[in-house]
Design an enzyme around this catalytic site. Structure first.
Site, PDB file in Angstrom:
ATOM      1  N   ASP A 100       0.897  -1.322  -0.233  1.00  0.00           N
ATOM      2  CA  ASP A 100       0.318   0.010   0.039  1.00  0.00           C
ATOM      3  C   ASP A 100       1.383   0.782   0.393  1.00  0.00           C
ATOM      4  O   ASP A 100       2.167   1.516   0.202  1.00  0.00           O
ATOM      5  CB  ASP A 100      -1.073   0.183   1.009  1.00  0.00           C
ATOM      6  CG  ASP A 100      -2.130   0.855   1.248  1.00  0.00           C
ATOM      7  OD1 ASP A 100      -1.883   1.787   0.130  1.00  0.00           O
ATOM      8  OD2 ASP A 100      -3.133   0.627   1.674  1.00  0.00           O
TER       9      ASP A 100
HETATM   10  C1  NOJ Z   1      -4.131   4.289  -0.342  1.00  0.00           C
HETATM   11  C2  NOJ Z   1      -5.144   3.399   0.021  1.00  0.00           C
HETATM   12  O1  NOJ Z   1      -4.767   2.846   1.211  1.00  0.00           O
HETATM   13  C3  NOJ Z   1      -5.580   2.080  -1.235  1.00  0.00           C
HETATM   14  O2  NOJ Z   1      -6.732   1.725  -0.862  1.00  0.00           O
HETATM   15  C4  NOJ Z   1      -4.966   2.737  -2.657  1.00  0.00           C
HETATM   16  O3  NOJ Z   1      -5.623   1.925  -3.529  1.00  0.00           O
HETATM   17  C5  NOJ Z   1      -3.539   3.363  -2.762  1.00  0.00           C
HETATM   18  N1  NOJ Z   1      -3.413   4.396  -0.960  1.00  0.00           N
HETATM   19  C6  NOJ Z   1      -3.630   4.548  -3.351  1.00  0.00           C
HETATM   20  O4  NOJ Z   1      -4.560   5.334  -3.887  1.00  0.00           O
END
Ligand code: NOJ
Length: 746
Positions: free
Chosen positions: A288
């Site tokens: 993430d």
């Molecule tokens: C953080 C989020 O937790 C995740 O779900 C997302 O895909 C990414 N950022 C990218 O935007």
């Protein structure tokens, strides 16, 4: 004449029979062959580059690190993927930079296409309320058709975290509290995004996220720690991920949380043992945003270098915006702290997807401006979004049959801070557009009633307001009307990532506004718009009609108007329990009996109760009304005992006993009466959604087999134990219409 040139490296890797088959006729190179050939040409730096993902400049979906070398890095083969670059032109321009690199390995473009791309569909939690699996798959399909035409190869969706805590802002992205419903929806979304398969021009790679247990963040506070038993993990939180895997999901994303003391991003248990080990996941795992370097503040890695090592050892293949792999992995390999075979495995997984997507044949094949113009925002897509929005609405209360509204209503008052809002309708995790076409409730109603009725609007208050200054105007507007439609709730960004709330009431003075308007004596319909279950007890007790609309997307206003006037008969069912108070959280339907269950409402001494609240929710999982009524009868089981290799055929009749055509969701729950570990009182195991004309009946059939009876025993073996089971059928979890016991025998 035809002359085959085999690169020396390839012939060394593959050998004669693999290249030519037994017959001596050259067999086409498989993707594995091509990947091996390419890897053999790559330097260590280039390999590490493939594991690096940066964000583009125009959109930020996380804390951005200043990065002035981004585009140079792409040209020198130090980037494998970009997120947040969108549009055929921009993706083409950035891809052209990758084509200047030595090996010309194409970039993958990823984006959070969570509920639509150009046309916004309802938030995922709202779609889950439809319990309409083909429609949910269709919504993901439309999103993929649009996104793929705009150069996007990969969506960071579906988010399939089970959550039982409505304080957590990210419940809006998931399918609610139940592992069975969550699994069916997970599979549908993956299939929708990936369409006919990777390589098809309108298919994008899906990403099952967040692996794992992120939805159990302590106290509902985003990014918080998670501590749970292995049983809970396997029985409740992992099933939607397994369903995504079985549906062929291309990628997984790991998670921000630590699970039982180990950050998910650094967890070999989750990524190597479960996902790549026993589940044999062939795709790749992306971290993430920043979750590799966040192992430092977690107190798990001493510095970014150590975080890179730990994440790689644990099986995290691609680094999203941590800036951990690129600066450190090469050195870690050179110093012998990370084996090159781990790097090769991660690179192989990523390159395989690039080949499967056809990007080596044409790196620009998705970035097609003509197709983009044609596909995006089409009338067909808008209609699909409107239909999905209608299906997502849940009718919570309808006393005195206030709804549907008569088309002869002359004077309609629209009151409340969300009555004219457009932006909020899209909900969190929607893609922003200039000149966005968004339909507010007010506009939807106006379009519906035309010149037949007069619509007046009064805001009454703002969402977080403490001021009651607008109440007087709202009351006067209500008094002049025949019916009042109130639009209250949250702003769209009170849910979503990082947006947890400790109090999940209607913010500000909105419930007071409802009281003031209700006191006029006019018929009041309250529409609640939010990204999570809210608490609105006064409204539930006093207002005659309540509809929960969540965030319905671009076509919200049309969908709400259609439902209010009965052109669509609402059929949504709650995918998450609505508590009476935050003090009951976590509250979910599949609880256990305990040794001290209250036997009735007055049985309170030394019982598992609250002194100050009932145990029951305000609205139960699976609850939702229709303008018509249904009767569930004739439960039949073709036998009352089965052995483990057998199954029982269950049937029932559902009849529309009211005067409107409508859909109903028949829900099948099971209880294992006695087992070697305590079991919930009810677990959803199947459901059917059916459409019935007034007076029409249908016979429904369900099959109960071992897989529906199984659970993890004390040794964590997935097993069904002989004994008695209770089978329940109902149209909501807290009101069972039919039940019957049966036996599983050895
Ligand atoms: C953080 C989020 O937790 C995740 O779900 C997302 O895909 C990414 N950022 C990218 O935007």
């Amino acid at each position: 004449m035809f002359k085959l040139i085999i690169p020396v490296s390839l012939s060394l890797v593959l050998g004669y029979s693999q290249l030519f088959g037994q017959t001596g006729v050259p067999s086409p190179m498989t993707i594995d062959d091509k990947v091996n050939e390419l890897i053999s040409k790559m330097t260590l730096e280039e390999k590490v580059g493939q594991l690096n993902q940066y964000t583009g400049d125009r959109l930020a979906t996380g804390p951005v690190t200043v990065n002035s070398t981004k585009y140079e890095d792409i040209k020198s083969g130090r980037v494998g993927s970009m997120l947040n670059v969108r549009g055929a032109k921009d993706t083409r321009d950035v891809q052209a930079l990758a084509m200047q690199s030595r090996l010309k390995i194409p970039l993958l473009f990823g984006l959070d296409v969570v509920h639509g791309y150009r046309v916004t569909f309802p938030i995922p939690l709202a779609e889950a309320a439809s319990w309409d699996i083909p429609a949910i798959e269709g919504a993901a399909r439309t999103a993929a058709e649009e996104a793929s035409a705009a150069g996007i190869h990969w969506t960071f969706a579906p988010m399939i975290d089970i959550s039982r805590d409505p304080r957590w802002g990210r419940v809006m992205e998931g399918a609610g509290e139940d592992p069975y419903l969550g699994s069916v929806i997970s599979s549908a979304r993956v299939k929708g995004f990936q369409g006919k398969g990777l390589g098809t021009l309108d298919a994008i790679m899906a990403c099952a996220k967040h692996f794992a247990a992120y939805g159990a963040a302590l106290a509902g506070r985003d990014y918080n720690s998670v501590d749970m038993s292995e049983r809970m993990l396997y029985e409740v939180y992992l099933p939607p991920f397994k369903a995504a895997l079985d549906a062929g999901v291309a990628t997984f994303m790991n998670a921000f949380n630590d699970l039982n003391g180990v950050p998910a991003t650094g967890s070999s248990y989750l990524q190597r043992d479960i996902l790549k080990g026993s589940w044999k996941f062939p795709g790749f795992i992306v971290s993430d945003w920043g979750s590799i370097k966040e192992m430092v503040p977690h107190g798990y890695a001493q510095d970014n270098r150590e975080a890179a090592r730990m994440a790689m050892l644990a099986g995290s293949d691609m680094d999203m915006e941590s800036h951990s792999y690129l600066p450190h992995l090469t050195d870690l390999v050179r110093k012998g702290e990370v084996s090159v075979s781990l790097i090769d495995d991660a690179v192989r997984r990523i390159l395989t997807k690039k080949f499967e997507m056809g990007l080596f044949d044409d790196p620009y094949r998705f970035s097609n401006e003509a197709r983009e113009k044609k596909v995006l925002n089409s009338a067909k897509n808008k209609e699909a979004a409107r239909k999905m929005a209608e299906k997502s609405i849940v009718l919570l209360k309808n006393e005195r049959q206030i709804l549907p509204l008569s088309k002869n209503t002359k004077k309609i008052a629209v009151i409340g801070p969300l009555g004219k809002s457009k932006e909020d309708m899209k909900g969190f995790w929607s893609v922003k557009w200039d000149n966005d076409d968004l339909v507010s409730l007010y506009e939807g109603l106006q379009k519906k009633v035309g010149s037949r009725s007069k619509i007046e609007y009064a805001k009454g208050c703002a969402i977080g307001d403490t001021s009651r200054a607008g109440f007087a105007e709202a009351i006067e507007t209500a008094k002049r009307s025949d019916v009042v439609i109130m639009a209250v709730g949250e702003t769209f960004d009170m849910s979503g990532e990082g947006n947890s709330r400790a109090n999940i009431n209607l913010p500000g003075v909105q419930e007071e506004l409802i009281k003031a308007v209700q006191a006029t004596g006019k018929p009041v319909v309250v529409l609640i718009m939010a990204g999570r279950p809210l608490i609105f007890n006064w409204t539930s007790d006093h207002v005659p009609a309540i509809m929960y609309t969540w965030w319905l997307g671009s076509e919200a206003g049309h969908a709400m108007a259609n439902v209010l006037f009965g052109d669509y008969n609402p059929a949504g069912k709650l995918p998450m329990t609505f508590p009476r108070s935050e003090g009951q959280i976590p509250l979910f339907y599949s609880y256990k009996n305990t040794g001290r269950p209250p036997l009735n409402e007055n049985d309170r001494k030394y019982r598992s109760i609250y002194l100050d609240l009932p145990n029951t929710p305000r609205y139960a999982f699976g609850y939702g009304l229709s303008y018509t009524q249904f009767a569930l009868t004739n439960l039949e089981l073709n036998k009352t005992s089965m052995n483990a290799s057998d199954s029982i055929l269950v049937s029932c009749t559902i009849k529309n006993t009211g005067k409107y055509a409508g859909e109903e969701v028949v829900q099948l729950y099971l209880q294992d009466m006695f087992a070697s570990v305590t079991r919930p009182l009810k677990e959803l195991k199947d459901f059917r959604k059916v459409m019935l004309q007034p007076g029409e009946s249908k016979k429904l059939q369900f099959v109960v087999n071992k897989s529906k009876l199984a659970f993890y025993d004390q040794q964590m073996n997935w097993t069904a134990e002989p004994g008695e089971f209770n089978l329940m059928l109902g149209t909501r979890s807290d009101k069972i219409s039919l039940e019957r016991k049966f036996q599983l025998i050895n």
